[in-house]
Scaffold this motif. Structure first.
Motif, mmCIF file in Angstrom:
data_model
loop_
_atom_site.group_PDB
_atom_site.id
_atom_site.type_symbol
_atom_site.label_atom_id
_atom_site.label_comp_id
_atom_site.label_asym_id
_atom_site.label_seq_id
_atom_site.Cartn_x
_atom_site.Cartn_y
_atom_site.Cartn_z
ATOM 1 N N ALA A 1 10.512 7.086 41.812
ATOM 2 C CA ALA A 1 11.576 6.469 42.604
ATOM 3 C C ALA A 1 12.889 7.228 42.436
ATOM 4 O O ALA A 1 13.641 7.419 43.394
ATOM 5 C CB ALA A 1 11.745 5.013 42.204
ATOM 6 N N ALA A 2 13.159 7.678 41.211
ATOM 7 C CA ALA A 2 14.401 8.419 40.970
ATOM 8 C C ALA A 2 14.442 9.701 41.788
ATOM 9 O O ALA A 2 15.481 10.092 42.312
ATOM 10 C CB ALA A 2 14.537 8.726 39.479
ATOM 11 N N LEU B 1 1.850 3.705 33.578
ATOM 12 C CA LEU B 1 1.984 3.974 35.011
ATOM 13 C C LEU B 1 3.225 3.316 35.600
ATOM 14 O O LEU B 1 3.803 3.822 36.560
ATOM 15 C CB LEU B 1 0.736 3.505 35.753
ATOM 16 C CG LEU B 1 -0.512 4.356 35.511
ATOM 17 C CD1 LEU B 1 -1.690 3.840 36.322
ATOM 18 C CD2 LEU B 1 -0.248 5.811 35.844
ATOM 19 N N GLU B 2 3.650 2.188 35.037
ATOM 20 C CA GLU B 2 4.890 1.573 35.518
ATOM 21 C C GLU B 2 6.075 2.511 35.298
ATOM 22 O O GLU B 2 7.022 2.519 36.082
ATOM 23 C CB GLU B 2 5.115 0.238 34.802
ATOM 24 C CG GLU B 2 4.170 -0.863 35.296
ATOM 25 C CD GLU B 2 4.300 -2.151 34.512
ATOM 26 O OE1 GLU B 2 4.835 -2.111 33.376
ATOM 27 O OE2 GLU B 2 3.860 -3.204 35.012
ATOM 28 N N LYS B 3 6.004 3.309 34.247
ATOM 29 C CA LYS B 3 7.072 4.278 34.000
ATOM 30 C C LYS B 3 7.052 5.387 35.048
ATOM 31 O O LYS B 3 8.107 5.874 35.469
ATOM 32 C CB LYS B 3 6.922 4.873 32.598
ATOM 33 C CG LYS B 3 7.107 3.876 31.466
ATOM 34 C CD LYS B 3 6.924 4.542 30.116
ATOM 35 C CE LYS B 3 7.059 3.538 28.989
ATOM 36 N NZ LYS B 3 8.389 2.935 28.897
ATOM 37 N N MET C 1 -7.176 11.317 36.663
ATOM 38 C CA MET C 1 -5.995 10.649 36.095
ATOM 39 C C MET C 1 -4.859 11.662 36.018
ATOM 40 O O MET C 1 -4.474 12.098 34.931
ATOM 41 C CB MET C 1 -6.324 10.082 34.714
ATOM 42 C CG MET C 1 -7.328 8.955 34.726
ATOM 43 S SD MET C 1 -7.475 8.091 33.132
ATOM 44 C CE MET C 1 -8.164 9.403 32.104
ATOM 45 N N PRO C 2 -4.302 12.071 37.160
ATOM 46 C CA PRO C 2 -3.316 13.154 37.186
ATOM 47 C C PRO C 2 -1.896 12.740 36.839
ATOM 48 O O PRO C 2 -1.019 13.603 36.765
ATOM 49 C CB PRO C 2 -3.387 13.633 38.636
ATOM 50 C CG PRO C 2 -3.725 12.389 39.408
ATOM 51 C CD PRO C 2 -4.645 11.600 38.519
ATOM 52 N N LEU C 3 -1.652 11.452 36.658
ATOM 53 C CA LEU C 3 -0.285 10.981 36.422
ATOM 54 C C LEU C 3 -0.166 10.313 35.061
ATOM 55 O O LEU C 3 -1.003 9.494 34.681
ATOM 56 C CB LEU C 3 0.132 9.979 37.502
ATOM 57 C CG LEU C 3 0.185 10.492 38.943
ATOM 58 C CD1 LEU C 3 0.533 9.339 39.877
ATOM 59 C CD2 LEU C 3 1.189 11.613 39.082
ATOM 60 N N ASN C 4 0.871 10.679 34.336
ATOM 61 C CA ASN C 4 1.271 9.922 33.160
ATOM 62 C C ASN C 4 2.764 10.113 32.972
ATOM 63 O O ASN C 4 3.379 10.912 33.683
ATOM 64 C CB ASN C 4 0.479 10.337 31.909
ATOM 65 C CG ASN C 4 0.747 11.766 31.496
ATOM 66 O OD1 ASN C 4 1.836 12.097 31.033
ATOM 67 N ND2 ASN C 4 -0.255 12.628 31.668
ATOM 68 N N MET D 1 4.521 11.477 30.724
ATOM 69 C CA MET D 1 5.019 12.611 29.953
ATOM 70 C C MET D 1 4.974 13.937 30.714
ATOM 71 O O MET D 1 5.945 14.691 30.710
ATOM 72 C CB MET D 1 4.209 12.744 28.652
ATOM 73 C CG MET D 1 4.392 11.580 27.700
ATOM 74 S SD MET D 1 6.084 11.430 27.092
ATOM 75 C CE MET D 1 6.210 12.887 26.087
ATOM 76 N N ASP D 2 3.847 14.225 31.348
ATOM 77 C CA ASP D 2 3.722 15.538 31.980
ATOM 78 C C ASP D 2 2.888 15.490 33.254
ATOM 79 O O ASP D 2 2.179 16.417 33.588
ATOM 80 C CB ASP D 2 3.106 16.545 31.007
ATOM 81 C CG ASP D 2 1.702 16.147 30.548
ATOM 82 O OD1 ASP D 2 1.242 15.053 30.924
ATOM 83 O OD2 ASP D 2 1.074 16.939 29.831
ATOM 84 N N GLY D 3 2.977 14.412 33.981
ATOM 85 C CA GLY D 3 2.239 14.308 35.221
ATOM 86 C C GLY D 3 2.763 15.264 36.276
ATOM 87 O O GLY D 3 3.846 15.850 36.145
ATOM 88 N N VAL D 4 1.981 15.431 37.335
ATOM 89 C CA VAL D 4 2.341 16.339 38.415
ATOM 90 C C VAL D 4 3.716 15.994 38.990
ATOM 91 O O VAL D 4 4.496 16.881 39.358
ATOM 92 C CB VAL D 4 1.261 16.285 39.510
ATOM 93 C CG1 VAL D 4 1.673 17.112 40.718
ATOM 94 C CG2 VAL D 4 -0.069 16.766 38.962
ATOM 95 N N HIS D 5 4.014 14.715 39.072
ATOM 96 C CA HIS D 5 5.292 14.288 39.643
ATOM 97 C C HIS D 5 6.477 14.805 38.828
ATOM 98 O O HIS D 5 7.593 14.921 39.355
ATOM 99 C CB HIS D 5 5.344 12.762 39.728
ATOM 100 C CG HIS D 5 5.281 12.073 38.396
ATOM 101 N ND1 HIS D 5 4.241 12.260 37.525
ATOM 102 C CD2 HIS D 5 6.141 11.203 37.788
ATOM 103 C CE1 HIS D 5 4.451 11.527 36.427
ATOM 104 N NE2 HIS D 5 5.599 10.898 36.567
ATOM 105 N N LEU D 6 6.241 15.145 37.559
ATOM 106 C CA LEU D 6 7.310 15.683 36.715
ATOM 107 C C LEU D 6 7.275 17.207 36.635
ATOM 108 O O LEU D 6 8.335 17.840 36.487
ATOM 109 C CB LEU D 6 7.186 15.108 35.296
ATOM 110 C CG LEU D 6 7.365 13.591 35.173
ATOM 111 C CD1 LEU D 6 7.187 13.160 33.722
ATOM 112 C CD2 LEU D 6 8.724 13.154 35.698
#
Length: 232
Positions: free
Chosen positions: A185-186, A177-179, A114-117, A119-124
């Motif tokens: 996308a941004a 996850l919708e967030k 579960m690497p994405l959330n 608040m502090d997921g990898v994408h951020l």
């Protein structure tokens, strides 16, 4: 070590306790090197720049490396008899055991799937490198460009982890996850110099040779538009 007490340890009182003290220090040093190598972005923030051209390895295959190394360090820490050692040494040993045990439990529970959330997921954490990396030399800029080039692999590894989590029923709540979709996308939609990943291109020091400034700026914009945004 980030978790060490900082307490002044009393000198060991015997050759045996001195040997055990040195064994504990060796395990702590090995753990710290392991931690820095496995978390190059954190190492950079701490002022350790040896791994500045690398990103964390998010591949599923690398989990076995983490498990094996953590188990080895844990066994070494647990094998140290702390009787007669200083309070600081005993506490350091306990913290090493706890930290490594938690790492192995994290792996056992497959929390890495579960690497994405929101608040502090990898994408951020990836775009935050643009605000935390050093940019005071041409070499540091080139390290950053190397990291930008590595982002597609990191993103694909995160997707692989997430798909494994989906199969195992390990998924964050839909509301969260919708967030992350909007957050990704941004970062995917902002083009060229307007993209957060390209921000360092706008503040290349005037002290750099003009040819280097031009080369670095063009390289950053090219990799952001050509690799980073498509990955996101």
């Amino acid at each position: 070590l980030p978790f060490l007490t900082g307490m002044a340890a009393e000198p060991p009182s015997s050759p045996d306790s001195q040997a055990r003290h040195q064994s504990l220090r060796a395990v702590a040093d090995d753990y710290w090197e392991f931690y820095l190598r496995e978390n190059p972005e954190v190492a950079m923030v701490l002022g350790e720049y040896r791994y500045n051209a690398r990103l964390t390895d998010y591949s599923l295959a690398h989990i076995d490396v983490l498990r094996t190394r953590s188990a080895d360090l844990l066994a070494r820490a647990q094998a140290i008899d702390t009787a007669g050692l200083s309070d600081a040494d005993r506490l350091d040993q306990q913290l090493l055991v706890r930290t490594l045990s938690d790492q192995l439990e994290f792996i056992r529970l497959k929390s890495f799937e579960m690497p994405l959330n929101q608040m502090d997921g990898v994408h951020l954490t990836l775009p935050q490198i643009a605000t935390t990396a050093p940019f005071d030399s041409v070499a540091h800029y080139r390290d950053y460009i190397a990291r930008l080039n590595a982002i597609p692999v990191a993103i694909n590894d995160v997707i692989e982890r997430s798909r494994a989590g989906l199969k195992d029923g390990l998924v964050q709540p839909r509301f969260l996850l919708e967030k992350t979709v909007a957050q990704c996308a941004a970062l995917a939609d902002a083009t060229g110099a307007s993209n957060p990943f390209a921000e360092p291109a706008g503040r290349i020091p005037e002290s750099f040779p003009a040819a280097d400034r031009r080369e670095l700026r063009e390289a950053i914009i090219a990799v952001v538009d050509g690799k980073v945004r498509p990955a996101y």
